[in-house]
Design a protein around this motif. Structure first.
Motif, PDB file in Angstrom:
ATOM      1  N   SER A   8      37.092  48.866  43.227  1.00 38.18           N
ATOM      2  CA  SER A   8      38.162  49.737  42.753  1.00 38.18           C
ATOM      3  C   SER A   8      39.121  50.034  43.902  1.00 38.18           C
ATOM      4  O   SER A   8      38.776  49.844  45.077  1.00 38.18           O
ATOM      5  N   PRO A  58      36.169  42.893  33.659  1.00 38.83           N
ATOM      6  CA  PRO A  58      37.433  43.605  33.417  1.00 38.83           C
ATOM      7  C   PRO A  58      37.725  43.749  31.922  1.00 38.83           C
ATOM      8  O   PRO A  58      37.364  42.878  31.121  1.00 38.83           O
ATOM      9  N   ASN A  59      38.377  44.833  31.576  1.00 38.25           N
ATOM     10  CA  ASN A  59      38.758  45.066  30.187  1.00 38.25           C
ATOM     11  C   ASN A  59      40.003  44.239  29.874  1.00 38.25           C
ATOM     12  O   ASN A  59      41.068  44.460  30.457  1.00 38.25           O
ATOM     13  N   TRP A  60      39.874  43.299  28.959  1.00 35.21           N
ATOM     14  CA  TRP A  60      40.993  42.422  28.590  1.00 35.21           C
ATOM     15  C   TRP A  60      41.689  42.881  27.304  1.00 35.21           C
ATOM     16  O   TRP A  60      42.649  42.282  26.853  1.00 35.21           O
ATOM     17  N   ASP A  62      42.863  46.239  26.712  1.00 38.16           N
ATOM     18  CA  ASP A  62      43.766  47.394  26.808  1.00 38.16           C
ATOM     19  C   ASP A  62      45.087  46.993  27.465  1.00 38.16           C
ATOM     20  O   ASP A  62      45.617  45.918  27.223  1.00 38.16           O
ATOM     21  N   ASP A  63      45.612  47.848  28.320  1.00 40.68           N
ATOM     22  CA  ASP A  63      46.881  47.560  28.989  1.00 40.68           C
ATOM     23  C   ASP A  63      46.684  46.715  30.245  1.00 40.68           C
ATOM     24  O   ASP A  63      47.595  46.593  31.066  1.00 40.68           O
ATOM     25  N   LEU A  64      45.503  46.146  30.402  1.00 41.43           N
ATOM     26  CA  LEU A  64      45.166  45.241  31.507  1.00 41.43           C
ATOM     27  C   LEU A  64      45.168  45.936  32.861  1.00 41.43           C
ATOM     28  O   LEU A  64      45.390  45.300  33.896  1.00 41.43           O
ATOM     29  N   ARG A  65      44.844  47.209  32.888  1.00 39.37           N
ATOM     30  CA  ARG A  65      44.852  47.950  34.159  1.00 39.37           C
ATOM     31  C   ARG A  65      43.811  47.396  35.143  1.00 39.37           C
ATOM     32  O   ARG A  65      44.007  47.474  36.353  1.00 39.37           O
ATOM     33  N   ASP A  66      42.696  46.843  34.611  1.00 36.17           N
ATOM     34  CA  ASP A  66      41.692  46.271  35.517  1.00 36.17           C
ATOM     35  C   ASP A  66      42.237  45.062  36.273  1.00 36.17           C
ATOM     36  O   ASP A  66      41.795  44.764  37.379  1.00 36.17           O
ATOM     37  N   ARG A  68      45.328  44.816  37.203  1.00 37.44           N
ATOM     38  CA  ARG A  68      46.423  45.272  38.062  1.00 37.44           C
ATOM     39  C   ARG A  68      45.961  46.166  39.210  1.00 37.44           C
ATOM     40  O   ARG A  68      46.648  46.311  40.219  1.00 37.44           O
ATOM     41  N   LYS A  69      44.790  46.802  39.048  1.00 38.18           N
ATOM     42  CA  LYS A  69      44.417  47.939  39.892  1.00 38.18           C
ATOM     43  C   LYS A  69      44.316  47.626  41.382  1.00 38.18           C
ATOM     44  O   LYS A  69      44.550  48.508  42.216  1.00 38.18           O
ATOM     45  N   LEU A 127      50.376  37.864  34.896  1.00 43.89           N
ATOM     46  CA  LEU A 127      50.729  39.035  35.701  1.00 43.89           C
ATOM     47  C   LEU A 127      51.190  38.664  37.100  1.00 43.89           C
ATOM     48  O   LEU A 127      52.068  39.321  37.671  1.00 43.89           O
TER      49      LEU A 127
END
Length: 572
Positions: A8, A58-60, A62-66, A68-69, A127
């Motif tokens: 993270s 990673p969560n694929w 939602d808004d793909l925050r994983d 981008r983080k 991305l």
């Protein structure tokens, strides 16, 4: 204890990093254990000074925050689906959705997508279009060329095209991934990088390689099953050669190029892969959550890589290679000594081995003959005369491991090949009786599991497995040892139903075979075609790629179910 890899932005900040060299995306929960391919490559690259971060599952959706983080890495993204092909992980042989996932905290299902390599890579390229994406692991490795996909019942092109990845690393990745990392860091041109061993890539236009192994195009394979079978046979012969050729497969207006692999790793190299500061623990992010796969591997020790058995339904050789690459006894004992000191260790090593445990230390007597050989199997249709099948080294290893203070038992949980020490007459190697006796009395926790896979010669030939008469020999010797020692170790055979070449009559014969009388038998699985195996090509085309002759294939789901259920009805 070594530091755990960050997963993270907060963990990266805590380390004081202002950049990350490589970010791994994986479909498994992250366990820092040498049984995990992600951990192996990450620790190896870390040992050369590179900063590695991991994004597990990673969560694929939602808004793909994983995705981008952590931002963009300095060098590249590395992507794998986890320890298994994501489709095998998700679905049974009957194509039913599995209710759990051993590689996820609490066994929760649905934490990775179908075709995870393609999904993760596509998102990253969307991305971060200018950052290289490198795919690897089992899913990418076995889908590097045109392959049969059982779940869509279709031939699929190389995963490179659908994923949009820049590079595909196949096989065991320490050496190739280090070479790629250094090449990207040095700013090599794309043309320079196209010569790197053990990588595949897609390019438009015509290939520049003149002496490569040219395959039928993907489009030809789609229209002609014979072309696909011919392709696979060429690929398999080439993959089993010590010095392989570059493989070229035309696709659309371009081609996939697969460069030859690195030579098999030396003992020193194997030791260097394992003598790394693995914590052997799940990432702290999971806190007290149970990861079922961790229960299976946490007290295990891997002794070697590769398998020369050449079973037609197995992917081990296609991914790990045919040649056995063993660690030194020093390296293995050192790992055991570290394991003993872990608070959770209770004295029992759950598995001391590898895909075929008793192949440790084995190879050709004359290496120059092996270098010229392209046999898929060193054991089928008969054992190679050049194969050194001595069990002296593996027996000595067992003794050294059991001598480590704190070790009560060292079990062999992986499979063994009994045709390495038995033939139809009895023991065929000097240490055969000693090995079987040691295995039964000291390295088996009550049940010895073996895999004859079938009883009928016709089916076994399609599987590339030895005659069932060897199992009969095994049972005779097994019973003799039990009687002499006054023990009650059980022999548990594994079987496969609905393999190409197997019909209902063959399964009736299996279920009623007198050699199985009195044996506990509940281990039969329906055949599942997985990419890049001879058996999956048979299933897809109805042809044996070795001979191009027709082979019976049971594709009807109800009749496949009947084959499997007949085994249990007959047993009852």
């Amino acid at each position: 204890m070594a530091e755990m890899f960050p997963t993270s932005a907060k963990e990266v900040q805590k380390l004081g990093w202002d950049y990350i060299d490589i970010i791994f995306f994986t479909g498994d929960a992250f366990i820092d254990h040498p049984s995990s391919g992600t951990a192996c490559i990450a620790r190896y690259l870390q040992s050369y000074g590179y900063r590695i971060a991991i994004v597990p599952q990673p969560n694929w959706r939602d808004d793909l925050r994983d995705f981008r983080k952590l931002g963009a890495p300095r060098l590249f993204f590395a992507v794998n689906s986890g320890a298994m092909d994501s489709m095998v992980n998700h679905y049974t042989a009957a194509k039913r959705l599995r209710s759990d996932d051993a590689y996820t905290p609490e066994g929760k299902a649905g934490m990775r997508p179908d075709r995870a390599v393609t999904v993760y890579s596509s998102i990253l390229k969307r991305l971060w279009p200018d950052v290289p994406v490198v795919i690897g692991g089992v899913e990418a490795s076995l889908r590097r060329l045109t392959h049969y996909d059982y779940w869509s019942d279709s031939l699929m092109r190389s995963v490179l095209l659908d994923s949009g990845a820049d590079w595909l690393c196949y096989g065991m990745g320490e050496k190739p991934m280090l070479a790629l990392t250094r090449a990207i860091e040095k700013g090599w041109s794309r043309h320079q990088m196209e010569s790197l061993p053990q990588f595949a890539f897609y390019r438009k236009g015509n290939p520049a390689v003149k002496d490569g192994l040219l395959l039928h195009s993907y489009e030809e394979c789609l229209s002609d099953g014979k072309a696909f079978a011919e392709n696979f046979h060429k690929i398999e012969l080439n993959a089993n050669a010590y010095a392989a050729r570059t493989v070229i497969e035309p696709v659309g207006d371009g081609y996939v190029q697969v460069n030859p692999p690195y030579p098999p790793s030396t003992q020193e190299e194997m030791d260097s892969f394992w003598d790394l500061p693995f914590t052997k623990l799940p990432h702290p992010r999971y806190k007290d959550k149970r990861i079922p796969a961790y229960d299976m591997i946490k007290d295990s020790i891997i002794t070697h890589r590769g398998c020369f058995g050449g079973c037609n339904f197995c992917t081990i050789a296609a991914h790990q290679g045919k040649f056995i690459q063993s660690r030194s006894e020093r390296s293995i004992v050192s790992e055991v000594e570290k394991l003993v000191k872990m608070p959770s260790f209770k004295g029992n090593i759950s598995d001391l081995g590898a895909p075929t445990a008793n192949m440790y230390g084995m190879g050709g007597k004359d290496g120059s003959l092996c270098a010229r050989c392209a046999r898929k199997s060193c054991l089928h249709p008969s054992p190679c005369a050049n194969l050194d099948r001595s069990h002296a080294r593996v027996l000595a290893l067992y003794d050294k491991v059991c001598a480590v203070p704190g070790v009560r038992h060292a079990y062999v949980g992986s499979g063994v090949r009994y045709d390495l020490f038995l033939d139809e007459k009895g023991y065929c190697v000097k240490e055969g009786r000693e090995y079987l006796r040691a295995l039964m009395l000291h390295h088996t926790s009550g049940r010895l599991k073996v895999a004859p896979e079938h009883t009928e010669k016709q089916v076994l030939d399609y599987m590339a497995k030895p005659s069932f008469k060897l199992f009969e020999t095994l049972r005779r010797e097994f019973d003799a040892i039990n009687k002499a020692e006054g023990t009650h170790v059980e022999l548990v055979p594994y079987f496969i139903s609905s393999h190409p070449g197997c019909n209902l009559q063959n399964m009736r014969a299996l279920a009623s075979n007198p050699a199985l009388k009195g044996i506990w038998m509940d281990q039969v699985q329906d055949f599942m075609p997985t990419p890049m195996t001879t058996s999956s090509v048979m299933f897809a085309t109805g042809l044996d790629p070795r001979t191009l002759k027709p082979v019976f294939v049971e594709r009807d789901p109800d009749r496949k179910k009947e084959q499997k259920s007949l085994f249990f009805r007959k047993k009852k």
